[in-house]
Scaffold this active site. Sequence first.
Site, PDB file in Angstrom:
ATOM      1  N   LYS A 166       0.765  -1.183  -0.374  1.00 12.77           N
ATOM      2  CA  LYS A 166       0.058   0.020  -0.001  1.00 12.77           C
ATOM      3  C   LYS A 166       0.683   1.223   0.165  1.00 12.77           C
ATOM      4  O   LYS A 166       0.545   2.193  -0.428  1.00 12.77           O
ATOM      5  CB  LYS A 166      -0.874   0.045   1.077  1.00 12.77           C
ATOM      6  CG  LYS A 166      -1.754  -1.386   1.656  1.00 12.77           C
ATOM      7  CD  LYS A 166      -2.802  -1.260  -0.294  1.00 12.77           C
ATOM      8  CE  LYS A 166      -4.416  -2.073   0.659  1.00 12.77           C
ATOM      9  NZ  LYS A 166      -3.426  -3.404   0.478  1.00 12.77           N
TER      10      LYS A 166
HETATM   11  C1  LIG Z   1      -4.280  -4.394  -0.004  1.00 12.53           C
HETATM   12  C2  LIG Z   1      -3.735  -5.874   0.028  1.00 12.53           C
HETATM   13  C3  LIG Z   1      -3.706  -7.337  -0.812  1.00 12.53           C
HETATM   14  C4  LIG Z   1      -4.846  -7.032  -1.501  1.00 12.53           C
HETATM   15  O1  LIG Z   1      -4.928  -5.930  -2.456  1.00 12.53           O
HETATM   16  P1  LIG Z   1      -6.080  -5.042  -3.276  1.00 12.53           P
HETATM   17  O2  LIG Z   1      -5.045  -4.426  -4.538  1.00 12.53           O
HETATM   18  O3  LIG Z   1      -6.866  -5.107  -2.374  1.00 12.53           O
HETATM   19  O4  LIG Z   1      -7.016  -5.710  -4.424  1.00 12.53           O
HETATM   20  C5  LIG Z   1      -3.385  -7.857  -0.390  1.00 12.53           C
HETATM   21  N1  LIG Z   1      -1.762  -8.608  -0.074  1.00 12.53           N
HETATM   22  C6  LIG Z   1      -1.533  -7.309   1.123  1.00 12.53           C
HETATM   23  C7  LIG Z   1      -1.123  -7.497   2.101  1.00 12.53           C
HETATM   24  C8  LIG Z   1      -2.239  -6.074   1.297  1.00 12.53           C
HETATM   25  O5  LIG Z   1      -2.338  -5.516   1.490  1.00 12.53           O
END
Ligand SMILES: *Cc1c(COP(=O)(O)O)cnc(C)c1O
Length: 502
Positions: A116
Site C-alpha cells: 500500500k
Molecule cells: C491490500 C492487500 C492485498 C489486496 O490488494 P487489493 O488491491 O485490495 O486487491 C493483498 N495483500 C496485502 C498484503 C494487502 O495489504
Amino acid sequence: MKYNSTTDKKIVVSASQAIAQGISTDGGLFVPVEIPHYTLDDISELAKLDYRGRAKKILSDYLDDFTKEEIDECVEKAYTKEKFGSDDPAPISFEKFGDTDMNILELWHGPTSAFKDMALQILPHLLTKSLRKTSPDKEVVILVATSGDTGKAALEGFKDVDGTKIMVFYPVDGVSPMQKRQMNTQEGNNVAVCAIKGNFDDAQTGVKQIFTDKDLIKKLNENGYIFSSANSINWGRLLPQIVYYFSAYANLLNSGKISLGDKINVAVPTGNFGNILASYYAYRMGLPINKFICASNSNNVLTDFISTGVYDKNRHFYATISPSMDILVSSNLERFLYHMTDGNDTLVKSWMTSLKTEGKYSVDDTTKSKITDIFAGGFCDDEKTQQIIGEFFNKYGYLCDTHTAVAVSVYKDYVEKTGDKTVTVIDSTASPYKFSKAVLEAVSENDTLPDDEFAMVDMLSQKTNTDVPAPLAALKTKETRFSSVCDKSEMADFVLSTLGVQ
Ligand SMILES: *Cc1c(COP(=O)(O)O)cnc(C)c1O
C-alpha cells in the site's frame, strides 16, 4: 485527459477533480475516458529510466492538469531511498529461484512494510495539489476503511500533511496484532483511528455511506471541510500502482530474463481488486501481458466470479491468516466491468444496483468470455497457505508472507493445470513480519511458540536468518494512542466528534 463515472458517463471531471473527490457524486468510480498507449519503443525507453523516471512519465500521461514541476515534486518526495531502502522501491527477486519462471516483485519495502505504501506515499502529494486546484480554501478529511494495511499506510502518508485530517476505521477482530499495533500507535496531529464492531465490508460500506450522505457533507462544508478517500476507489491510488508493472517488465528486460515484446503473466494476491486492476491498465496501455492470475484466500468470491460469471457475496465470511484479502465486495471490479463492457455505464449500474439490493449479479456470456480469455482465478485456504510458506522457505530459502503465499499457491495450481511456461511476476505484497504468528508456525515444526508478538518476531528472525523491518521493530516500545471501538452505526458520529463539529 478526462475521467467519467463508471455508472454515468455524462459525469465528466478533470484528473485533479477525480483525485480530490475520490468517488463520483452518483456513487460510481472514476475511470479515464481514454487510456494512453505505449509502443514497444516507448517501453524500451522507459526501461532506460530509474523508477522515479518511469513514474514521472506514466503519471504525466494521466494527470494532464498537473504541471511537469508538480509531478516531479510528487514523485521525488514519495519514492526516496530513505523511505524505501534503495533507489528501486519495487525490486524483483529472482536469484533464489534458479531457472524457474517465478519472479517475486517485492512491493513492501516502504515505511509500513506493505505494498500500500507504493500508492500511499505519493497520494497525499497528488491529493493536496489536486485540492489546491479544485477547492483551495477547504481542509480535506480523509476517511479510510481498512482490512489492515491501507490504514497504516494512509496514516503514515498523511500524518502532519498541511490541510488534511485522516480517520481510519478497521474491523476490531479482523487485522493482525502487528497491524493493530501499527495503527494504534500512530503519531501525528491530524490522525484518528477507530475499531469497528464488524468486518471490513461493514467498514467500507460505512465509509461509502458517509461519502454520499448529503446532510453530513453539507454540515462539514459549512465548517470548512470536504471529504475525500484514500481507499483504492480513488484514482490517485490506482495510478501509481500501474507504474510498478511497467517497472517490473523493464527490470526483467534489463536483466535479460525476457526480450522486448515477450509476454509475461502476473499473479496477484487480490482483495479489493485494486492491485490486479492496475496490471490490467498496464496491459491496456500496451504492456505485453498474457494472463492475469487472480489469487484469493478462502473468501473466494472472485474465483467463483471468474469461473461462473456470477458475483455473489451471500456466503460465509472467513477471518483468515491473510486478513488484507478478507473481502467479499471487491470495489474495483466495478472499473474492470466498465472496461470489459466497452464503457457500458447502464449495464454496470444495473449490476452494482443488484449487488447492493440482492448481494449478487451475473454478467452476460460475452462479458464472461472476455474475462476468461485473459483472467485465471484460484484460491487457497489457510492450511495450504502455511504449507506453501514452509515449502518455499525450505526449497528456495525465500520467506514470504501469508498474502504472497496465496499468490504462489494459486500460481502453482495454474501452471499444473495449464502447463503455461510464461515468465511470471508474482506480487509480494507484505513483509512476513506483519503476520509473524502464521509465518512462524509455517516454518517451525514442533517448537512451542511464545505468546508475545515481539518475541515471535525475534524468533522468526533468528530461525530464518532474515531482518525485521526497522519500523516494525520500533513499534515494540511505542505508546498506544488510540483505543476507541464503535458500532458501525456510530461511524458518522465518530467523524463529527473528532472534528469537533456539532
Ligand atoms: C491490500 C492487500 C492485498 C489486496 O490488494 P487489493 O488491491 O485490495 O486487491 C493483498 N495483500 C496485502 C498484503 C494487502 O495489504
